[in-house]
Design a protein around this motif. Structure first.
Motif, PDB file in Angstrom:
ATOM      1  N   ALA A 107      38.673  38.921  45.877  1.00 16.43           N
ATOM      2  CA  ALA A 107      37.242  39.207  45.991  1.00 16.43           C
ATOM      3  C   ALA A 107      36.485  38.618  44.804  1.00 16.43           C
ATOM      4  N   VAL A 108      37.057  38.760  43.629  1.00 19.42           N
ATOM      5  CA  VAL A 108      36.425  38.212  42.419  1.00 19.42           C
ATOM      6  C   VAL A 108      36.344  36.695  42.494  1.00 19.42           C
ATOM      7  N   ARG A 109      37.447  36.073  42.857  1.00 20.84           N
ATOM      8  CA  ARG A 109      37.471  34.603  42.894  1.00 20.84           C
ATOM      9  C   ARG A 109      36.586  34.050  44.013  1.00 20.84           C
ATOM     10  N   ALA A 110      36.473  34.794  45.116  1.00 20.15           N
ATOM     11  CA  ALA A 110      35.584  34.363  46.196  1.00 20.15           C
ATOM     12  C   ALA A 110      34.135  34.403  45.743  1.00 20.15           C
ATOM     13  N   ALA A 111      33.777  35.447  44.989  1.00 21.05           N
ATOM     14  CA  ALA A 111      32.413  35.540  44.467  1.00 21.05           C
ATOM     15  C   ALA A 111      32.129  34.397  43.497  1.00 21.05           C
ATOM     16  N   ALA A 112      33.068  34.145  42.610  1.00 18.74           N
ATOM     17  CA  ALA A 112      32.885  33.073  41.628  1.00 18.74           C
ATOM     18  C   ALA A 112      32.778  31.709  42.297  1.00 18.74           C
ATOM     19  N   ALA A 113      33.523  31.508  43.388  1.00 18.42           N
ATOM     20  CA  ALA A 113      33.502  30.221  44.085  1.00 18.42           C
ATOM     21  C   ALA A 113      32.127  29.907  44.657  1.00 18.42           C
ATOM     22  N   VAL A 114      31.378  30.962  45.024  1.00 16.21           N
ATOM     23  CA  VAL A 114      30.025  30.769  45.547  1.00 16.21           C
ATOM     24  C   VAL A 114      29.029  30.546  44.414  1.00 16.21           C
ATOM     25  N   GLY A 115      29.408  30.988  43.208  1.00 14.60           N
ATOM     26  CA  GLY A 115      28.504  30.871  42.069  1.00 14.60           C
ATOM     27  C   GLY A 115      27.920  32.190  41.633  1.00 14.60           C
ATOM     28  N   THR A 143      37.118  34.116  35.483  1.00 14.89           N
ATOM     29  CA  THR A 143      35.951  33.600  36.211  1.00 14.89           C
ATOM     30  C   THR A 143      34.630  33.879  35.498  1.00 14.89           C
ATOM     31  N   GLY A 144      34.607  34.890  34.630  1.00 15.07           N
ATOM     32  CA  GLY A 144      33.348  35.275  33.995  1.00 15.07           C
ATOM     33  C   GLY A 144      32.488  36.177  34.848  1.00 15.07           C
ATOM     34  N   VAL A 145      33.011  36.606  36.010  1.00 14.93           N
ATOM     35  CA  VAL A 145      32.304  37.595  36.834  1.00 14.93           C
ATOM     36  C   VAL A 145      32.227  38.900  36.040  1.00 14.93           C
ATOM     37  N   VAL A 146      31.052  39.522  36.033  1.00 22.35           N
ATOM     38  CA  VAL A 146      30.850  40.715  35.195  1.00 22.35           C
ATOM     39  C   VAL A 146      30.359  41.891  36.036  1.00 22.35           C
ATOM     40  N   ASP A 147      30.486  43.080  35.461  1.00 24.15           N
ATOM     41  CA  ASP A 147      29.957  44.310  36.058  1.00 24.15           C
ATOM     42  C   ASP A 147      30.306  44.465  37.539  1.00 24.15           C
TER      43      ASP A 147
END
Length: 299
Positions: A31-39, A73-77
């Motif tokens: 889920a995290v990597r999918a979000a990061a892939a979209v930006g 990925t740097g995805v936060v919160d």
């Protein structure tokens, strides 16, 4: 009701923190990597099958993979959403107790993954009346928070469209729950644009948006808002029907999302899309909605 201190996530000069609800099929890290892939900068997910009460424990490997994906990925919160089976307002003692137990598990699973916010619908009073239902929710939350005192997780009560006997379609409902609960310091609010519009709060003109936000401040207090759900609505204002649409293709229109994205009072908060998924004209719909939202941000 005492106001909670301002949310430290708020940073007036920061860019919007956009995300979407992503599937955990194949692992929480997916889920995290999918979000990061979209930006996206953030993400929302379920920590278990949303349509089942029980779930296997989160393994060390799963928790490590999720935390690694966040770091890499740097995805936060990241935000979690509780199961829709849970009804903290239920007058049925068996279902109420089952919902409390399920919420405890949801909080513990968030803590295991390092997720600080758990969004939940307040519940439905099923004919017992709003006052009784709101009191029931507050008592349930007291039980949940007492049993999870060691977990650094905030439970965010989500605004609702008001279908049937669902509570949360008036800001005063959330105000009442926050006031009745014993440990308000671990409670926050998630505001859903589709839900509040369907509940009757107008957003389409700047002055109406300002009035709605002022009403939020008067009741729950803006410092309580920790998450936004950004969804257009398939149904009209005050329809009391919850039907999400892609950004700008529903009855809310584009302007209100521009008002919100450029409002310094909410900068730095996770803003999560729960819009329809898929591909249209060769473009991923999450990517399209992100592109449209970013186009509304003032330079």
């Amino acid at each position: 009701m005492p106001r909670k201190p301002a949310n430290p996530r708020r940073q007036a000069a920061s860019p919007p923190k956009l995300g979407a609800h992503m599937s955990i099929a194949g692992g929480y890290d997916r889920a995290v990597r999918a979000a990061a892939a979209v930006g996206f900068e953030t993400v929302q997910l379920f920590t278990k099958n949303n349509n089942q009460w029980n779930a296997p424990p989160i393994t060390d490997a799963q928790a490590c993979a999720f935390r690694a994906a966040i770091a890499e990925t740097g995805v936060v919160d990241p935000v979690s959403h509780a199961s829709y089976l849970i009804n903290l307002a239920s007058p049925d003692d068996a279902l109420w107790e089952k919902s409390i137990d399920a919420m405890v598990v949801e909080v513990e699973r968030c803590a295991r993954l390092g997720i600080a916010d758990l969004v939940v619908h307040p519940g439905a009073h099923v004919g017992t009346g709003e006052e009784a239902g709101l009191a029931r929710v507050a008592r349930a939350l007291d039980r949940v928070l007492d049993r999870t005192s060691a977990c650094a997780v905030t439970i965010d009560l989500e605004t609702t469209a008001g279908q049937g006997t669902c509570l949360g379609h008036r800001f005063e409902h959330l105000e009442a729950i926050l006031g009745l609960a014993a440990d308000g310091g671990r409670l926050g609010v998630c505001v859903d644009t589709c839900h509040i519009f369907a509940a009757g709060y107008p957003l389409h003109l700047r002055e109406l948006y300002d009035e709605t936000v002022a009403e939020l401040d008067r009741t729950v207090g803006l410092g309580r808002i920790r998450v936004w759900h950004l969804n257009d609505s398939r149904r009209e204002l005050a329809s009391r029907v919850d039907r999400h649409a892609g950004i700008g293709v529903g009855t809310i229109g584009l302007d209100p999302f521009g008002f919100l994205l450029n409002d310094p009072r909410f900068r730095g908060l996770p803003m999560i899309l729960e819009t329809p998924k898929g591909v249209e004209d060769g473009e991923d719909l999450d990517a399209r909605n992100r592109r449209i939202l970013l186009g509304l941000v003032a330079a």
